[in-house]
Structure formats: C-alpha cells, structure tokens
Enzyme design. Structure first.
Site, PDB file in Angstrom:
ATOM      1  N   HIS A 169      -0.273 -11.974   0.548  1.00  0.00           N
ATOM      2  CA  HIS A 169      -1.113 -10.923  -0.049  1.00  0.00           C
ATOM      3  C   HIS A 169      -1.507 -11.230  -1.501  1.00  0.00           C
ATOM      4  CE1 HIS A 169      -1.616  -6.241  -0.374  1.00  0.00           C
ATOM      5  NE2 HIS A 169      -2.700  -6.884  -0.746  1.00  0.00           N
TER       6      HIS A 169
ATOM      7  N   TYR B 145       0.831  -1.208   0.000  1.00  0.00           N
ATOM      8  CA  TYR B 145       0.000   0.000   0.000  1.00  0.00           C
ATOM      9  C   TYR B 145       0.868   1.262   0.000  1.00  0.00           C
ATOM     10  CZ  TYR B 145      -3.635  -3.330   1.403  1.00  0.00           C
ATOM     11  OH  TYR B 145      -4.478  -4.394   1.471  1.00  0.00           O
TER      12      TYR B 145
HETATM   13  P1  NAD Z   1     -13.329   0.268   1.338  1.00  0.00           P
HETATM   14  O1  NAD Z   1     -14.498  -0.404   0.749  1.00  0.00           O
HETATM   15  O2  NAD Z   1     -13.132   0.176   2.790  1.00  0.00           O
HETATM   16  O3  NAD Z   1     -13.384   1.793   0.837  1.00  0.00           O
HETATM   17  C1  NAD Z   1     -12.400   2.707   1.164  1.00  0.00           C
HETATM   18  C2  NAD Z   1     -12.741   4.063   0.559  1.00  0.00           C
HETATM   19  O4  NAD Z   1     -13.918   4.566   1.182  1.00  0.00           O
HETATM   20  C3  NAD Z   1     -11.657   5.096   0.815  1.00  0.00           C
HETATM   21  O5  NAD Z   1     -11.660   6.019  -0.263  1.00  0.00           O
HETATM   22  C4  NAD Z   1     -12.134   5.766   2.079  1.00  0.00           C
HETATM   23  O6  NAD Z   1     -11.561   7.043   2.214  1.00  0.00           O
HETATM   24  C5  NAD Z   1     -13.627   5.803   1.828  1.00  0.00           C
HETATM   25  N1  NAD Z   1     -14.443   5.878   3.067  1.00  0.00           N
HETATM   26  C6  NAD Z   1     -14.236   5.240   4.246  1.00  0.00           C
HETATM   27  N2  NAD Z   1     -15.203   5.547   5.125  1.00  0.00           N
HETATM   28  C7  NAD Z   1     -16.052   6.392   4.491  1.00  0.00           C
HETATM   29  C8  NAD Z   1     -17.246   7.040   4.880  1.00  0.00           C
HETATM   30  N3  NAD Z   1     -17.777   6.892   6.090  1.00  0.00           N
HETATM   31  N4  NAD Z   1     -17.864   7.824   3.963  1.00  0.00           N
HETATM   32  C9  NAD Z   1     -17.353   7.986   2.726  1.00  0.00           C
HETATM   33  N5  NAD Z   1     -16.224   7.395   2.295  1.00  0.00           N
HETATM   34  C10 NAD Z   1     -15.577   6.606   3.171  1.00  0.00           C
HETATM   35  O7  NAD Z   1     -12.035  -0.293   0.563  1.00  0.00           O
HETATM   36  P2  NAD Z   1     -10.525  -0.575   0.976  1.00  0.00           P
HETATM   37  O8  NAD Z   1      -9.910   0.561   1.697  1.00  0.00           O
HETATM   38  O9  NAD Z   1      -9.875  -1.066  -0.252  1.00  0.00           O
HETATM   39  O10 NAD Z   1     -10.635  -1.823   1.952  1.00  0.00           O
HETATM   40  C11 NAD Z   1     -10.502  -1.731   3.338  1.00  0.00           C
HETATM   41  C12 NAD Z   1      -9.188  -2.288   3.849  1.00  0.00           C
HETATM   42  O11 NAD Z   1      -9.162  -3.713   3.707  1.00  0.00           O
HETATM   43  C13 NAD Z   1      -7.931  -1.799   3.096  1.00  0.00           C
HETATM   44  O12 NAD Z   1      -7.525  -0.542   3.570  1.00  0.00           O
HETATM   45  C14 NAD Z   1      -6.977  -2.911   3.392  1.00  0.00           C
HETATM   46  O13 NAD Z   1      -6.451  -2.753   4.699  1.00  0.00           O
HETATM   47  C15 NAD Z   1      -7.886  -4.145   3.362  1.00  0.00           C
HETATM   48  N6  NAD Z   1      -7.922  -4.799   2.002  1.00  0.00           N
HETATM   49  C16 NAD Z   1      -7.109  -5.859   1.774  1.00  0.00           C
HETATM   50  C17 NAD Z   1      -7.093  -6.457   0.527  1.00  0.00           C
HETATM   51  C18 NAD Z   1      -6.185  -7.623   0.283  1.00  0.00           C
HETATM   52  O14 NAD Z   1      -5.538  -8.104   1.190  1.00  0.00           O
HETATM   53  N7  NAD Z   1      -6.096  -8.125  -0.914  1.00  0.00           N
HETATM   54  C19 NAD Z   1      -7.903  -5.993  -0.502  1.00  0.00           C
HETATM   55  C20 NAD Z   1      -8.756  -4.922  -0.237  1.00  0.00           C
HETATM   56  C21 NAD Z   1      -8.756  -4.339   1.033  1.00  0.00           C
END
Ligand code: NAD
Length: 321
Positions: A126, A61
């Site tokens: 990952h 990230y």
């Molecule tokens: P998400 O669905 O959590 O969306 C994140 C987006 O939504 C960001 O732009 C954030 O700023 C915004 N957001 C958060 N809260 C909000 C709110 N209340 N109102 C409006 N916008 C809001 O997607 P993500 O960040 O990709 O997934 C969450 C976490 O899961 C990642 O940060 C990561 O740690 C993990 N993840 C891991 C993998 C993997 O291992 N392959 C893949 C995806 C995500």
C-alpha cells in the site's frame, strides 16, 4: 429495455474477471464522514446484487474499520466465496509504514481475521512511494510470494500515487511476480496521465485497477473532504465544474464515472461508496454508458473548465531526486 449487466473485464494475466465498477471500501472506514454498520452492510449487498464482484480495502482505512465493515458485508451476502473478489493491502497502517517481511506476513493473518475470510484474491503493498522501493523489490514481494504459496493470497499488487514507482518495481522483479497495479487519481477528467503507462502495463501482462474516478471527492457536488491534498486552484476549478453541471441539470459524478469507465484497458474503476444510493448511481452510470454512450457535450464543457489545471497533481511519499 432491460438494463445491461455490469461488464466483467479480464484483470491482466490473473484469469480473474472483475466488474468494470469496483467497490472502494475506504468510505466504510468513515474516511469521508461517519458510516453506520447497517449502511455499510446494505451498500455491499446492493453492490453485489447489481453485479459488482470486486471489493477493495486496506487495514489503513479507518484504522482497520473498513476491513471489519467489509467483512460483515461480505458475510451477509451468504454466497460462495468464488463469487466475489477481495483485495486488501499491507505496509501502511494508522501507526505508519512498515514494508518488512515480518510485518506484511503478520498483516495478512490480521486482515483475514477482520475480513472473516480464509484467503484474499489480491494482496497489495500500500502506497509504496512512502517506503524504499528496493525493499519492496527485494524483501516485501518475496515475502508475499511465500503467502501465495501458502494459499493465503492469490495475486500480488502494488499501489501508490506517482506513476514512476510502477515502472521502477516492474522493471526489477521477475515477470509474473507482480500481477496487478492500483493507480489512483490519474484517470479522471482532471488528470489522465495513467493513459501513457497503459501500453507498458499491457506488455507486462499486469492488471490495471484505476481508483478514485471522482478524484477523492473533487468531482462531486458535495466537494472533497478537509484532508484532500489538492491545491486550492484545483479544488476551485473542480467546484466550478460541479456547479456548472448542476446548473445544466447534470451530475458531475456521472460524467466522471463514464469518462473513467470508457477506457477498456482499465480492468476496474474503483469508486469509494458508502450508501445504497451511491452504489445505485455509480452502477447506473456504467449501464447507461453501455446503452447510450458518453454525454460528450457536457464532457467537453467540463474539460474546458478544468483545462487550466489539467494533470495537476500533488506530492506523495519520500521525494526522490
Ligand atoms: P473516489 O474518487 O472514488 O471518491 C469517493 C468519494 O465520492 C466518497 O466521498 C464517496 O462517498 C463519494 N461518491 C461516490 N459515489 C458518488 C456519487 N455517485 N455521487 C456523489 N458522491 C459519490 O475516491 P476514493 O474512495 O478515495 O477511491 C476509491 C477507492 O479506491 C477507495 O475506496 C480505495 O478502495 C481505493 N484507493 C486506493 C488507494 C491506494 O491504494 N493508495 C488510493 C485511493 C483509492
């Protein structure tokens, strides 16, 4: 009435209890737009203050930036190490994928340094669909077990998009070797296909982390980042649902968070956050859910808008026949 505390849920057989809302730190790597160090640290501190005890990152990230920012935020908490749970990953880097034993063994030391920690609670391979799943089974996971014995990690996990990667690996490793899986974009209003896998994961005693309840930005008023892999049809359906909610005086992100949090077989819903405001909104979604239940009427309406694209996903990784 005082707001209820954020729920802690058991994570499979690990003995860990993770907060129902987990802090996804990918946005701290400026993946969804620039984030200052002070905002990153403030977001982590506010999250912990409001009861979030689970933080997830990866060297991938922001090309290691997220780990560094999270490390600073955790240090600023100034609390004993056993009060928070940290997960990071290995095998995926800005330079590409490498799940070899040598690379992942080196990776943990690099991550610990960036995070300013002596150990991580969960260390995950990952996005394994981009590697050889047989290498994950025969080489990567045995290497991670040695790191467990050395005390650098407490539990082992695997992550990725296609759901069949989890059964492939879990069917081939000795019971208790893989402690946790992290699935993403498969338990949100537009795609709930993880549900079918939950009984299998439960039977294996594997902890379930479900990430991206907002479908990586699809279920937000602002919409997804440019790199989002969804089809134009899925993007526009989600945009229409967000606009509908806004018109009704509702927030699509709250409806989406509450949908994902409602399934208690999911230990933690990992949502990416980069501001104190987002932390507060997402924790409020959980506490309001505990007090008042889901906004069922708006959820039905959103589900109706998203019905033509329900469970539509996108390809990820090496395409296997
Ligand atoms: P998400 O669905 O959590 O969306 C994140 C987006 O939504 C960001 O732009 C954030 O700023 C915004 N957001 C958060 N809260 C909000 C709110 N209340 N109102 C409006 N916008 C809001 O997607 P993500 O960040 O990709 O997934 C969450 C976490 O899961 C990642 O940060 C990561 O740690 C993990 N993840 C891991 C993998 C993997 O291992 N392959 C893949 C995806 C995500």
């Amino acid at each position: 009435m005082a707001a209820p505390k954020l729920e802690l849920r058991p994570l499979g057989n690990t003995g860990l209890k993770v907060s129902s809302v987990g802090f996804g730190a990918s946005p701290l790597g400026s993946v969804f737009g620039p984030v200052s160090e002070s905002d990153a640290v403030a977001s982590v501190r506010e999250a912990f203050r409001l009861g979030i005890n689970f933080f997830d990152t990866s060297p991938y990230y922001g090309g290691t930036l997220s780990e560094k920012m999270l490390g600073k935020g955790l240090k600023a908490l100034g609390v004993p190490r056993n009060e928070y749970i940290v997960s990071t990953k290995c095998g995926r880097y800005r330079e590409g994928f490498d799940f070899s034993a040598e690379r992942v063994t080196k990776s943990i030391d690099e991550s610990l340094e960036r995070l300013q920690l002596d150990f991580v609670d969960i260390f995950q391979c990952h996005d394994i669909e981009f590697g050889s799943l047989d290498q994950i089974v025969n080489e990567t996971i045995p290497a991670l077990q040695k790191l467990k014995d050395a005390g650098k990690i407490r539990f082992i996990g695997i992550t990725g998009l296609p759901l069949d990667i989890f059964t492939y690996v879990l069917d081939r490793v000795p019971p208790g070797t893989v402690d946790v899986i992290l699935s993403y974009c498969h338990y949100s209003i537009n795609d709930s296909t993880l549900e079918d896998l939950l009984p299998y994961l439960k039977s294996k005693g594997v902890g379930v982390i479900s990430a991206s309840p907002l479908a990586m930005g699809l279920l937000t008023e602002l919409g997804p980042p440019d790199w989002h892999p969804a089809s134009p049809k899925l993007k526009s359906a989600c945009q229409a649902a967000a606009a509908y909610c806004k018109e009704k005086g509702k927030n699509i992100s709250k409806i989406a968070m509450q949908y994902s949090l409602s399934n208690k077989d999911i230990s933690s819903v990992l949502v990416g956050m980069n501001s104190v405001k987002q932390v507060e909104e997402n924790v409020a979604s959980a506490t309001e859910l505990a007090l008042f239940g889901k906004d069922q009427e708006t959820l039905y309406e959103v589900e109706a808008i998203l019905k033509p694209v329900k469970n539509q996903t996108w390809p990820s990784g090496i395409q296997r026949s």
